[in-house]
Write an enzyme that holds these catalytic residues in place. Structure first.
Site, PDB file in Angstrom:
ATOM      1  N   CYS A  65       2.699  -2.603  -1.719  1.00  0.00           N
ATOM      2  CA  CYS A  65       3.729  -3.236  -0.893  1.00  0.00           C
ATOM      3  C   CYS A  65       4.953  -3.493  -1.764  1.00  0.00           C
ATOM      4  CB  CYS A  65       3.227  -4.530  -0.255  1.00  0.00           C
ATOM      5  SG  CYS A  65       2.951  -5.869  -1.425  1.00  0.00           S
ATOM      6  N   ALA A  66       5.922  -4.225  -1.263  1.00  0.00           N
ATOM      7  CA  ALA A  66       7.177  -4.422  -1.994  1.00  0.00           C
ATOM      8  C   ALA A  66       7.001  -5.307  -3.223  1.00  0.00           C
ATOM      9  CB  ALA A  66       8.239  -5.012  -1.069  1.00  0.00           C
TER      10      ALA A  66
END
Length: 375
Positions: free
Chosen positions: A73-74
């Site tokens: 994910c980020a």
């Protein structure tokens, strides 16, 4: 089953060794399409995190049984939650420690080769951003070329090699990433070099890098020769090191050539770019190994993870070096260009010293892929 972190260095090793990896990317679709972790033998499944809040049962059949699975994910948080849900379903998975932010900043050093009189040349591969930096080591001294803002990596590497950083160079004023050159020079007492034609608006002192400069590194015959090669920027400068290597900055890449539009000067500079590529570089030895400041696609990596190719090979295979029509060349580099780098104007101003964003802002400015080339 236990959820394990996998750090960026571990992922980088899988990229460079061309190992298999299955990535479940839980960022939104647009973010994934724009920029992802790339590996020649990687497989991907992009399911936004919000689509998995009610459970992961529907994607279990899409996950392999015989490959390492990495959830991405980020920033890390969402991937941990998804990884834990998959673990509860009996899946053995890892999550990317620090998320794509950490991946964007990771540098992997690779030895390119030996230089005369026991010197060495290292390439620092920033896989998540497509940036390439260099360190020349000789007789207790080091020079760095096109450093990224992760200054500690270069300073710590020099300490491990027991060498003193004496010179730091930028081949041009960068627009896609924040340079670490000035910071490294300030912290080590090294001389910071920048092409004067790119430095008309800078707010700091620098040593002017002009055509014909020779800078001694150590007590050996290793020279860094500045070869004025405008095109990507008006001051773009190339280096010939030890008569073996051509550091081409953002003028020439392995599978592409530099774009001339990041200072709003595409029409003005396209002729300079052609002059550099079709005349200035033609006068150099075709046996030089070209070492660019960026790579565009993962296939440009060599078997050892480095990025480089003989100049003669590039003149035979690189499409950008084989366009006979000047009008066709002008069209290639001034029309249908890829999107411009994220926050490139702010990055240029930061590299000029006009603005000083904090660390978190700098990370945000650099997020995204390399976009310095045209194919």
């Amino acid at each position: 089953m236990a959820v394990k972190p996998m750090n960026s260095k571990e992922v980088a090793q899988k990229v460079m060794k061309k190992e298999e990896l299955f990535i479940l990317d839980v960022r939104n679709v647009d973010a994934f399409k724009d920029w992802k972790i790339e590996g020649e033998n990687f497989e991907y499944l992009n399911i936004p995190y919000f689509d998995l809040l009610d459970g992961v049962e529907e994607i279990l059949g899409k996950l392999p049984e015989d490959k390492d699975i990495l959830v991405v994910c980020a920033k890390e948080g969402s991937s941990i939650m998804v990884a834990e849900m998959l673990s509860d379903e009996g899946k053995d998975v890892s999550y990317l420690e620090g998320g794509m932010k950490a991946w964007s900043e990771h540098l992997e050093p690779v030895k390119v080769g030996d230089l005369s009189n026991d010197g060495e040349l290292y390439q620092f591969v920033r896989l998540g951003k497509g940036c390439l930096s260099y360190m020349v080591v000789s007789n207790g001294e080091a020079a760095i070329v096109d450093a990224t803002r992760m200054a500690d990596v270069f300073i710590d590497f020099a300490k491990a090699k027991n060498v003193k950083i004496t010179n730091v160079f930028d081949t041009h004023l960068h627009a896609d990433h924040i340079s670490g050159g000035r910071t490294i020079a300030e912290r080590t007492g090294a001389t910071y070099w920048l092409p004067s034609k790119d430095a008309e608006e800078v707010t700091f002192e620098y040593a002017a890098l002009e055509d014909g400069n020779k800078v001694q590194i150590g007590n050996t015959t290793i020279d860094i020769n500045a070869l004025y090669s405008p095109g990507h920027t008006i001051g773009s400068t190339s280096f010939v090191i030890d008569e073996k290597y051509l550091l081409s900055g953002d003028i020439l890449f392995i599978d592409s050539i530099g774009r001339p539009d990041l200072a709003g000067k595409a029409e003005d500079w396209v002729g300079d770019l052609r002059e550099s590529l079709y005349k200035r570089y033609k006068d150099l030895s075709m046996d030089l190994t070209v070492l660019p400041a960026h790579f565009m696609i993962i296939e440009e990596l060599n078997e050892d993870g480095s990025v480089g190719e003989k100049l003669g090979t590039l003149y035979a295979k690189n499409h950008g070096l084989n366009i006979e029509s000047e009008d066709e060349f002008r069209s290639l580099v001034s029309e249908n260009l890829p999107p411009q780098p994220n926050a490139y104007q702010e990055i240029r101003e930061t590299n000029m010293g006009k603005v000083t964003p904090d660390e978190e802002k700098q990370r945000e400015m650099e997020i995204g892929p390399n976009r310095c080339a045209v194919r």
